[in-house]
Write a protein that holds these residues in place. Structure first.
Motif, mmCIF file in Angstrom:
data_model
loop_
_atom_site.group_PDB
_atom_site.id
_atom_site.type_symbol
_atom_site.label_atom_id
_atom_site.label_comp_id
_atom_site.label_asym_id
_atom_site.label_seq_id
_atom_site.Cartn_x
_atom_site.Cartn_y
_atom_site.Cartn_z
ATOM 1 N N ALA A 97 1.819 101.027 66.940
ATOM 2 C CA ALA A 97 1.072 102.280 67.096
ATOM 3 C C ALA A 97 1.986 103.433 67.543
ATOM 4 N N HIS A 98 3.271 103.116 67.774
ATOM 5 C CA HIS A 98 4.243 104.108 68.268
ATOM 6 C C HIS A 98 3.804 104.723 69.593
ATOM 7 N N SER A 99 3.054 103.957 70.390
ATOM 8 C CA SER A 99 2.550 104.482 71.653
ATOM 9 C C SER A 99 3.312 103.969 72.870
ATOM 10 N N ALA A 100 4.155 102.958 72.666
ATOM 11 C CA ALA A 100 4.920 102.406 73.783
ATOM 12 C C ALA A 100 6.251 101.855 73.282
ATOM 13 N N MET A 101 7.240 101.868 74.185
ATOM 14 C CA MET A 101 8.539 101.303 73.823
ATOM 15 C C MET A 101 8.455 99.790 73.810
ATOM 16 N N SER A 102 9.161 99.208 72.866
ATOM 17 C CA SER A 102 9.295 97.764 72.784
ATOM 18 C C SER A 102 10.464 97.336 73.655
ATOM 19 N N GLN A 103 10.543 96.056 73.985
ATOM 20 C CA GLN A 103 11.707 95.545 74.701
ATOM 21 C C GLN A 103 12.901 95.448 73.754
ATOM 22 N N ALA A 104 12.642 95.467 72.456
ATOM 23 C CA ALA A 104 13.707 95.337 71.463
ATOM 24 C C ALA A 104 14.457 96.653 71.305
ATOM 25 N N VAL A 105 15.773 96.537 71.275
ATOM 26 C CA VAL A 105 16.627 97.688 71.003
ATOM 27 C C VAL A 105 17.699 97.259 70.010
ATOM 28 N N THR A 106 18.234 98.225 69.294
ATOM 29 C CA THR A 106 19.396 97.979 68.453
ATOM 30 C C THR A 106 20.544 98.772 69.043
ATOM 31 N N VAL A 107 21.664 98.108 69.246
ATOM 32 C CA VAL A 107 22.873 98.763 69.726
ATOM 33 C C VAL A 107 23.831 98.777 68.542
ATOM 34 N N ALA A 108 24.413 99.954 68.254
ATOM 35 C CA ALA A 108 25.220 100.091 67.042
ATOM 36 C C ALA A 108 26.548 100.783 67.326
ATOM 37 N N TYR A 109 27.571 100.300 66.645
ATOM 38 C CA TYR A 109 28.945 100.788 66.762
ATOM 39 C C TYR A 109 29.386 101.303 65.392
ATOM 40 N N TYR A 110 29.756 102.566 65.340
ATOM 41 C CA TYR A 110 30.266 103.187 64.116
ATOM 42 C C TYR A 110 31.655 102.634 63.845
ATOM 43 N N LEU A 111 31.833 102.090 62.650
ATOM 44 C CA LEU A 111 33.149 101.557 62.299
ATOM 45 C C LEU A 111 34.110 102.704 62.016
ATOM 46 N N PRO A 112 35.321 102.652 62.602
ATOM 47 C CA PRO A 112 36.284 103.735 62.376
ATOM 48 C C PRO A 112 36.520 103.985 60.891
ATOM 49 N N GLU A 113 36.901 105.218 60.573
ATOM 50 C CA GLU A 113 37.105 105.631 59.180
ATOM 51 C C GLU A 113 37.953 104.639 58.389
ATOM 52 N N VAL A 114 39.042 104.133 58.990
ATOM 53 C CA VAL A 114 39.944 103.234 58.264
ATOM 54 C C VAL A 114 39.292 101.893 57.932
ATOM 55 N N LEU A 115 38.161 101.572 58.560
ATOM 56 C CA LEU A 115 37.474 100.301 58.320
ATOM 57 C C LEU A 115 36.203 100.461 57.496
ATOM 58 N N GLN A 116 35.847 101.685 57.134
ATOM 59 C CA GLN A 116 34.587 101.927 56.433
ATOM 60 C C GLN A 116 34.510 101.184 55.095
ATOM 61 N N ASP A 117 35.591 101.127 54.343
ATOM 62 C CA ASP A 117 35.547 100.475 53.019
ATOM 63 C C ASP A 117 35.488 98.951 53.114
ATOM 64 N N GLU A 118 36.202 98.374 54.077
ATOM 65 C CA GLU A 118 36.238 96.918 54.244
ATOM 66 C C GLU A 118 36.171 96.547 55.726
ATOM 67 N N PRO A 119 34.968 96.581 56.301
ATOM 68 C CA PRO A 119 34.839 96.248 57.731
ATOM 69 C C PRO A 119 35.145 94.774 57.988
ATOM 70 N N PRO A 120 35.829 94.472 59.088
ATOM 71 C CA PRO A 120 36.033 93.067 59.463
ATOM 72 C C PRO A 120 34.690 92.390 59.734
ATOM 73 N N HIS A 121 34.596 91.130 59.395
ATOM 74 C CA HIS A 121 33.365 90.377 59.627
ATOM 75 C C HIS A 121 33.306 89.924 61.083
ATOM 76 N N PRO A 122 32.144 90.066 61.713
ATOM 77 C CA PRO A 122 32.000 89.596 63.099
ATOM 78 C C PRO A 122 31.915 88.073 63.142
ATOM 79 N N PHE A 123 32.456 87.467 64.196
ATOM 80 C CA PHE A 123 32.306 86.031 64.415
ATOM 81 C C PHE A 123 30.908 85.715 64.934
ATOM 82 N N ASP A 124 30.297 86.663 65.625
ATOM 83 C CA ASP A 124 28.948 86.503 66.180
ATOM 84 C C ASP A 124 27.940 86.786 65.067
ATOM 85 N N SER A 125 27.151 85.784 64.705
ATOM 86 C CA SER A 125 26.194 85.940 63.595
ATOM 87 C C SER A 125 25.039 86.886 63.936
ATOM 88 N N ASP A 126 24.888 87.259 65.218
ATOM 89 C CA ASP A 126 23.852 88.220 65.589
ATOM 90 C C ASP A 126 24.242 89.652 65.211
#
Length: 140
Positions: A97-126
């Protein structure tokens, strides 16, 4: 558990080495000369993202950030420190209903310009690499 990422960050904590994410300023809100927030538009780009849902909102942000720091500090397919980009973005989710905040959040990291075309794969599957369209962000 975080000793190595913190040491890596400390070794690389040179402000000149932090990459600011390019953006267009849409709005700036001030009160009595103090900045309250900025409304910014970021261009299309790849981000490393993790969605967390802990009991407390703040705990979700902290745990998500720590996992991203491990990715940035060598726990990735390149085995290298990726460099810091600022800001690290937190997306707050709401209920249906968009009336309350959820406990869920997304935290995001912008990949540097030099990595935009081929970002390294994370070891953490999350952690997933997403390409975001141009995005509006509120920053404080």
């Amino acid at each position: 558990d975080m000793a190595e990422p913190i040491q890596q960050l400390t070794r690389n904590n040179n402000p000149q080495e932090r990459q600011s994410i390019p953006f267009t300023l849409i709005q700036r809100k001030e009160k009595l000369g103090d900045l309250l927030y900025e409304k910014r538009q970021y261009g299309k780009a790849k981000w490393a993202c993790i969605k967390m849902k802990e009991k407390q909102y703040e705990q979700s942000i902290c745990l998500g950030f720590m996992k991203l720091m491990r990715y940035i500090c060598e726990q990735n397919s390149s085995g290298l420190y990726l460099g810091i980009t600022v800001p690290i973005v937190t997306i707050v989710h709401t209920n249906e209903a968009h009336s309350a905040m959820s406990q869920a959040v997304t935290v995001a990291y912008y990949l540097p310009e030099v990595l935009q075309d081929e970002p390294p794969h994370p070891f953490d599957s999350d952690i997933i690499i997403e390409e975001w369209p141009a995005t509006i962000v509120y920053s404080r």
